[in-house]
Design a protein around this motif. Sequence first.
Motif, mmCIF file in Angstrom:
data_model
loop_
_atom_site.group_PDB
_atom_site.id
_atom_site.type_symbol
_atom_site.label_atom_id
_atom_site.label_comp_id
_atom_site.label_asym_id
_atom_site.label_seq_id
_atom_site.Cartn_x
_atom_site.Cartn_y
_atom_site.Cartn_z
ATOM 1 N N GLY A 565 -68.631 -48.883 -0.686
ATOM 2 C CA GLY A 565 -69.730 -48.856 0.279
ATOM 3 C C GLY A 565 -70.038 -47.465 0.762
ATOM 4 O O GLY A 565 -69.298 -46.510 0.513
ATOM 5 N N THR A 566 -71.125 -47.411 1.474
ATOM 6 C CA THR A 566 -71.557 -46.136 2.038
ATOM 7 C C THR A 566 -70.856 -45.846 3.350
ATOM 8 O O THR A 566 -71.141 -44.833 3.999
ATOM 9 N N ASN A 567 -69.934 -46.743 3.710
ATOM 10 C CA ASN A 567 -69.269 -46.592 5.006
ATOM 11 C C ASN A 567 -68.180 -45.532 4.970
ATOM 12 O O ASN A 567 -67.663 -45.148 6.020
ATOM 13 N N PHE A 568 -67.716 -45.130 3.805
ATOM 14 C CA PHE A 568 -66.641 -44.147 3.699
ATOM 15 C C PHE A 568 -67.227 -42.796 3.319
ATOM 16 O O PHE A 568 -68.209 -42.697 2.554
ATOM 17 N N ASN A 569 -66.613 -41.732 3.812
ATOM 18 C CA ASN A 569 -67.068 -40.378 3.520
ATOM 19 C C ASN A 569 -65.847 -39.473 3.474
ATOM 20 O O ASN A 569 -65.333 -39.042 4.503
ATOM 21 N N SER A 570 -65.375 -39.245 2.246
ATOM 22 C CA SER A 570 -64.151 -38.454 2.041
ATOM 23 C C SER A 570 -63.040 -38.936 2.974
ATOM 24 O O SER A 570 -62.541 -38.195 3.817
ATOM 25 N N PRO A 571 -62.646 -40.211 2.831
ATOM 26 C CA PRO A 571 -61.651 -40.783 3.742
ATOM 27 C C PRO A 571 -60.296 -40.084 3.625
ATOM 28 O O PRO A 571 -59.852 -39.736 2.537
ATOM 29 N N ARG A 572 -59.672 -39.883 4.784
ATOM 30 C CA ARG A 572 -58.343 -39.270 4.812
ATOM 31 C C ARG A 572 -57.312 -40.311 5.258
ATOM 32 O O ARG A 572 -56.979 -41.213 4.526
ATOM 33 N N GLU A 573 -56.873 -40.180 6.480
ATOM 34 C CA GLU A 573 -55.806 -41.075 6.918
ATOM 35 C C GLU A 573 -56.360 -42.448 7.273
ATOM 36 O O GLU A 573 -57.525 -42.598 7.691
ATOM 37 N N ILE A 574 -55.487 -43.455 7.108
ATOM 38 C CA ILE A 574 -55.799 -44.834 7.440
ATOM 39 C C ILE A 574 -54.631 -45.404 8.226
ATOM 40 O O ILE A 574 -53.463 -45.074 7.974
ATOM 41 N N ALA A 575 -54.926 -46.240 9.229
ATOM 42 C CA ALA A 575 -53.867 -46.842 10.046
ATOM 43 C C ALA A 575 -54.248 -48.290 10.314
ATOM 44 O O ALA A 575 -55.433 -48.635 10.423
ATOM 45 N N VAL A 576 -53.216 -49.147 10.427
ATOM 46 C CA VAL A 576 -53.409 -50.574 10.674
ATOM 47 C C VAL A 576 -53.037 -50.888 12.112
ATOM 48 O O VAL A 576 -52.043 -50.363 12.639
ATOM 49 N N THR A 577 -53.831 -51.745 12.765
ATOM 50 C CA THR A 577 -53.530 -52.134 14.149
ATOM 51 C C THR A 577 -52.184 -52.850 14.202
ATOM 52 O O THR A 577 -51.733 -53.442 13.207
ATOM 53 N N PRO A 578 -51.492 -52.793 15.369
ATOM 54 C CA PRO A 578 -50.172 -53.432 15.470
ATOM 55 C C PRO A 578 -50.161 -54.903 15.091
ATOM 56 O O PRO A 578 -49.146 -55.416 14.596
ATOM 57 N N ASP A 579 -51.288 -55.618 15.322
ATOM 58 C CA ASP A 579 -51.311 -57.037 14.946
ATOM 59 C C ASP A 579 -51.698 -57.245 13.489
ATOM 60 O O ASP A 579 -51.743 -58.388 13.007
ATOM 61 N N GLY A 580 -51.986 -56.168 12.766
ATOM 62 C CA GLY A 580 -52.259 -56.251 11.338
ATOM 63 C C GLY A 580 -53.623 -56.785 10.956
ATOM 64 O O GLY A 580 -53.884 -57.026 9.766
ATOM 65 N N THR A 581 -54.526 -56.946 11.926
ATOM 66 C CA THR A 581 -55.825 -57.577 11.609
ATOM 67 C C THR A 581 -56.903 -56.586 11.188
ATOM 68 O O THR A 581 -57.896 -56.985 10.589
ATOM 69 N N LYS A 582 -56.711 -55.311 11.505
ATOM 70 C CA LYS A 582 -57.740 -54.312 11.199
ATOM 71 C C LYS A 582 -57.101 -53.030 10.679
ATOM 72 O O LYS A 582 -55.961 -52.697 11.047
ATOM 73 N N ALA A 583 -57.843 -52.331 9.841
ATOM 74 C CA ALA A 583 -57.438 -51.010 9.374
ATOM 75 C C ALA A 583 -58.555 -50.028 9.707
ATOM 76 O O ALA A 583 -59.732 -50.314 9.473
ATOM 77 N N TYR A 584 -58.155 -48.891 10.312
ATOM 78 C CA TYR A 584 -59.134 -47.870 10.701
ATOM 79 C C TYR A 584 -59.003 -46.681 9.755
ATOM 80 O O TYR A 584 -57.897 -46.161 9.540
ATOM 81 N N VAL A 585 -60.206 -46.236 9.211
ATOM 82 C CA VAL A 585 -60.214 -45.161 8.232
ATOM 83 C C VAL A 585 -60.977 -43.967 8.812
ATOM 84 O O VAL A 585 -62.137 -44.100 9.241
ATOM 85 N N ALA A 586 -60.303 -42.789 8.797
ATOM 86 C CA ALA A 586 -60.946 -41.556 9.281
ATOM 87 C C ALA A 586 -61.735 -40.929 8.144
ATOM 88 O O ALA A 586 -61.166 -40.594 7.088
ATOM 89 N N ASN A 587 -63.051 -40.776 8.326
ATOM 90 C CA ASN A 587 -63.927 -40.203 7.305
ATOM 91 C C ASN A 587 -64.059 -38.702 7.537
ATOM 92 O O ASN A 587 -64.904 -38.245 8.304
ATOM 93 N N ASN A 588 -63.228 -37.942 6.856
ATOM 94 C CA ASN A 588 -63.151 -36.513 7.080
ATOM 95 C C ASN A 588 -64.414 -35.772 6.658
ATOM 96 O O ASN A 588 -64.699 -34.674 7.139
ATOM 97 N N GLY A 589 -65.213 -36.413 5.794
ATOM 98 C CA GLY A 589 -66.438 -35.750 5.355
ATOM 99 C C GLY A 589 -67.597 -35.935 6.305
ATOM 100 O O GLY A 589 -68.697 -35.413 6.060
ATOM 101 N N GLY A 590 -67.369 -36.667 7.407
ATOM 102 C CA GLY A 590 -68.453 -36.895 8.358
ATOM 103 C C GLY A 590 -67.947 -36.899 9.777
ATOM 104 O O GLY A 590 -67.104 -36.074 10.158
ATOM 105 N N THR A 591 -68.408 -37.864 10.567
ATOM 106 C CA THR A 591 -68.048 -37.925 11.992
ATOM 107 C C THR A 591 -67.740 -39.361 12.406
ATOM 108 O O THR A 591 -67.960 -39.743 13.556
ATOM 109 N N THR A 592 -67.276 -40.155 11.464
ATOM 110 C CA THR A 592 -67.075 -41.579 11.789
ATOM 111 C C THR A 592 -65.698 -42.076 11.392
ATOM 112 O O THR A 592 -64.981 -41.460 10.591
#
Length: 707
Positions: A565-592
């Motif tokens: 998808g267009t939602n990622f932009n040179s993704p770097r680190e990724i982390a999962v919430t403590p309950d395991g339901t979501k993963a957050y991806v830092a897009n180093n190539g942008g601001t999201t």
Amino acid sequence: MPAITAVQPSKLPAGATTWIAGSGFTGATAVKFGNTNANFTLFNDGAIRATVPAGSGSVLVTVVTPSGTSNGKAFCYSGTPGATIQAVQPTSGPSAGGTPVTLVGYGFTGATDVKFGSTSAPILANLQGKVIQTTAPAGTGTVLVSVVTPVGPGCGIAYDYVGVPVPPSVDSVVPDEGPAGQQVTISGSGFTGVTSVQFGVVEAGFVFVDDSTVVATAPDGVAGSLVDVTVTTPNGSDTLEDAYTYVPAVTSVVPDEGPEGQEVIISGFGFTGATSVTFGGVEATSFMVADDDTVFAVVPAGSGTVAVTVSTPNGDATLADAYTYVVVPEITLVEPSTGPAVGGQDVTISGSGFSGATSVTFGGVDATSFIVENDTTITATTPPGTAYTTVDVEVTTPGGTATGSYTYTLFAYVTNQTDATVSVIDTSDDTVADTINGENFQGPAGVALTPDGSKVYVANSSGEEVTVVDAGNNVVTGSLITVGISPYGVAIAGTKAYVPNSTDSTVSVIDTATDTVTDTINGENFNTPFWVAIAGTTAYVTNAANDTVTVINTATDTVTTTINGTNFNSPREIAVTPDGTKAYVANNGGTTVTVIDTGTNTVSGTPITVGTSPYGVAFTPDGTKAYVTNEGGNSVSVIDTSDNTVITTITDAGFNEPRGVAVTPDGSKVYVANYGGSTVSVIDTSDNSVTTTTVGNNPFGVAIVNV
């Protein structure tokens, strides 16, 4: 004394069973047919069943007990040729002999001799081969009487010689002095059948040894008294006057080792009226006579192994080598004095008096292990503890317990990419507690700890290895683990570590139990794989070169899907919430930051706008907040995960290309690695204030054990 009244049947072959009647059989140790032992069963004091042993002719049967040997009764083996005596009148006579005796039986015709044991007696008359008249010769005890014919002595009968009773005579008592309970040997004569031993008028326990020896135990008495010793048998009594003197005695000191000042129990006899208690000649600090057998005392100053003496009006009682002084232990230093809450740290305890140490505890918990190196040094391995608490370190020896202190903390591990080191920050005071150096690191980047916090895994981005660190002692352990080229991230779930290799476009799977690579996941799904995070049985890998996230099933270590998808932009680190339901991806190539729904493995909602070039993501333990480092904006964005909105942006002069980020298990602090410098910024989450800790050059990743 045992006595036999009858043996029935009295004529049997070997192997047959016969009964022995009488009295005093209790405790029987042997049944003899002549000199041959027979197998027997004791039924009661007056009945024994015996199996006839091999033999021939006529013999005397006797019963042996601890009190002596019985009289004999005649027994004849079946098939014995010659005369048979059925009765003797009288059945006994004096030892001097001369008693007229009549023998009744059959087969007497042609008799040539009459034997009383081995002694011949005259045949005065032989009436019709059935009755013989004779005169008993001199003899002792019970003898077998037989009629000798040309075919042999035949089957005989018992005859008892009756002597003049011999009373006992007591000659000596050895030792002739001692406490109650002491064993003494009484020597003399005529002790057979002994029924009583008395010290004064008090009955004593005794054991009959033989006619001249009895062993007795001195009964209760009074220290200082001199008593007679009397032995009684069926033939009378004899007393040795003033034979035994009761004197005080010390029999034990409990405990028999320890420091000065310890209370001990002194046991013995004759303590009534005690005037002093000494240890190696030094007066006890205090003492109390509890009763004639017991004294409580407090040990005075001293050293070595000493005698203990109780002095009484009736004399001194001494027990040699009764008490050993043991030095009271003392702790002067515990080094290191601070260590990880997960335990496993090797510490050195210094002090004195450690010899014979029986336990080492940290906060009341036994050390995982300890070794007493010498009297002044103990090495111990810390057990797990509670972070940010100081506990007592106790060393227990026979001399007492020494106390020191040790502080449990949590360490933050920071990889310094350019220095090729790992800084260890004590999160209790945010100082660098240790720096792990060596040729084992090559551009260290990602860092992760095992679930139990015992090991730290470091991905070396400038090489193709993963380094393993013993978190208890902060030293590199084992050999480097070869993976793919340019590993950056590392994540651990259970006993598996997943390492993305950016140049190889593979993911290595490490068994953390053996620290070996068990699988390498390949495929067109990877394109410069950079970071990895795990939710349950799913691993998420960011692909920096093609703006995707690859999904791996950790049960089978196979790729299941790729999130595009267009939602990622040179993704770097990724982390999962403590309950395991979501993963957050830092897009180093942008601001999201992009959010993935781990239930469906699809992008959830629209990307969250943060700062410039977001790099790292970490969550508070309750999962309500996400901290995102903005590498290009030198800031940290705080996201409310309930609605995925940025609630604040933290700025500070200390931020310098922030990358790695980690939150303490209590959520009170956030650690940010400033890749553009040589510091770690520490955020106080209560007010978002920031302090700075200096580490190595170009700090990259941060990890804190979750305990």
